[in-house]
Design a protein around this motif. Sequence first.
Motif, PDB file in Angstrom:
ATOM      1  N   PRO A 102       0.801  -1.223   0.000  1.00 16.76           N
ATOM      2  CA  PRO A 102       0.000   0.000   0.000  1.00 16.76           C
ATOM      3  C   PRO A 102       0.834   1.273   0.000  1.00 16.76           C
ATOM      4  CG  PRO A 102      -0.858  -1.558   1.593  1.00 16.76           C
ATOM      5  CD  PRO A 102       0.411  -2.129   1.077  1.00 16.76           C
ATOM      6  N   GLN A 132       0.572   4.393  -2.630  1.00 13.00           N
ATOM      7  CA  GLN A 132       0.364   5.766  -2.162  1.00 13.00           C
ATOM      8  C   GLN A 132       1.404   6.704  -2.778  1.00 13.00           C
ATOM      9  OE1 GLN A 132       0.160   5.884   2.100  1.00 13.00           O
ATOM     10  NE2 GLN A 132       0.978   7.949   2.180  1.00 13.00           N
ATOM     11  N   ARG A 162      -5.286  -0.473  -3.745  1.00 10.53           N
ATOM     12  CA  ARG A 162      -6.535   0.225  -4.099  1.00 10.53           C
ATOM     13  C   ARG A 162      -6.861   1.341  -3.111  1.00 10.53           C
ATOM     14  NH1 ARG A 162     -10.733  -3.070  -6.722  1.00 10.53           N
ATOM     15  NH2 ARG A 162     -12.158  -1.912  -5.416  1.00 10.53           N
ATOM     16  N   ASP A 163      -6.989   0.974  -1.839  1.00 15.12           N
ATOM     17  CA  ASP A 163      -7.418   1.929  -0.821  1.00 15.12           C
ATOM     18  C   ASP A 163      -6.345   2.979  -0.555  1.00 15.12           C
ATOM     19  OD1 ASP A 163      -9.709   0.396  -0.586  1.00 15.12           O
ATOM     20  OD2 ASP A 163      -8.839  -0.845   0.996  1.00 15.12           O
ATOM     21  N   LEU A 170      -6.395   5.555  -3.319  1.00 13.68           N
ATOM     22  CA  LEU A 170      -7.565   6.421  -3.179  1.00 13.68           C
ATOM     23  C   LEU A 170      -7.375   7.421  -2.038  1.00 13.68           C
ATOM     24  CD1 LEU A 170     -10.388   7.091  -4.162  1.00 13.68           C
ATOM     25  CD2 LEU A 170     -11.274   5.384  -2.597  1.00 13.68           C
ATOM     26  N   ARG A 171      -6.756   6.976  -0.936  1.00 11.44           N
ATOM     27  CA  ARG A 171      -6.475   7.880   0.177  1.00 11.44           C
ATOM     28  C   ARG A 171      -5.512   8.983  -0.241  1.00 11.44           C
ATOM     29  NH1 ARG A 171      -4.545   4.023   3.733  1.00 11.44           N
ATOM     30  NH2 ARG A 171      -6.353   2.697   3.491  1.00 11.44           N
ATOM     31  N   ARG A 219      -7.406  11.513  -2.373  1.00 13.46           N
ATOM     32  CA  ARG A 219      -8.257  12.399  -1.565  1.00 13.46           C
ATOM     33  C   ARG A 219      -7.439  13.475  -0.854  1.00 13.46           C
ATOM     34  NH1 ARG A 219     -13.517  10.990  -1.181  1.00 13.46           N
ATOM     35  NH2 ARG A 219     -14.079   8.809  -1.340  1.00 13.46           N
ATOM     36  N   ASP A 256     -15.635   1.476  -9.452  1.00 10.41           N
ATOM     37  CA  ASP A 256     -14.844   0.248  -9.551  1.00 10.41           C
ATOM     38  C   ASP A 256     -15.105  -0.365 -10.916  1.00 10.41           C
ATOM     39  OD1 ASP A 256     -13.343  -1.955  -9.120  1.00 10.41           O
ATOM     40  OD2 ASP A 256     -14.640  -2.868  -7.614  1.00 10.41           O
TER      41      ASP A 256
END
Length: 138
Positions: free
Chosen positions: A69, A73, A102-103, A106-107, A110, A121
Motif C-alpha cells: 500500500p 500511495q 486500491r485503498d 484512493l487515500r 483524496r 470500480d
Amino acid sequence: MTKTIPRIGSRRNGRIGLRKTGRRIPKGIIHVQASFNNTIVTVTDVRGRVVSWSSAGTCGFKGTRRGTPFAAQTAAGNAIRTAVDQGMQRAEVMIKGPGLGRDAALRAIRRSGILLNFVRDVTPMPHNGCRPPKKRRV
C-alpha cells in the motif's frame, strides 16, 4: 556525405517540454490499476489523453515491495502532483484490480486536494466466461 535531418520533436531543441506545459486541464480522470504485484496510476483528461502516469516500479520500489500500500500511495502522489501543476481541480476515479494498493491510492488522491466527482470500480468480472487454468500442484 549525407546531411543529417534534424527531427522535429527531438529533445535537443526543447519542443517536447513546451508542448507538455501548454495545456491547462481543469477536469480529468484518474485510473488506478492495482494488481497483486504493482500499482499503476494514470491521469488523463476527459477525452482520454494521458497527462501523467506513475507506478510503484517507477517510484523505485523493487520486487515484492511494489505491491504494498505504501508503494501505491507514493505512485498516486507522484502522478497527481504533475496533474495539479497543470491546473487539474476536479477528477473522476476509476479503480481496477484486486491489489492491496486500491485503498492506499484512493487515500492519496483524496489528500491531494482534487475534488472527486465519483469513484467507480471498473474491475472486469467474468460472467462465467473462460475456463480457468488447472489448479497448481505444489
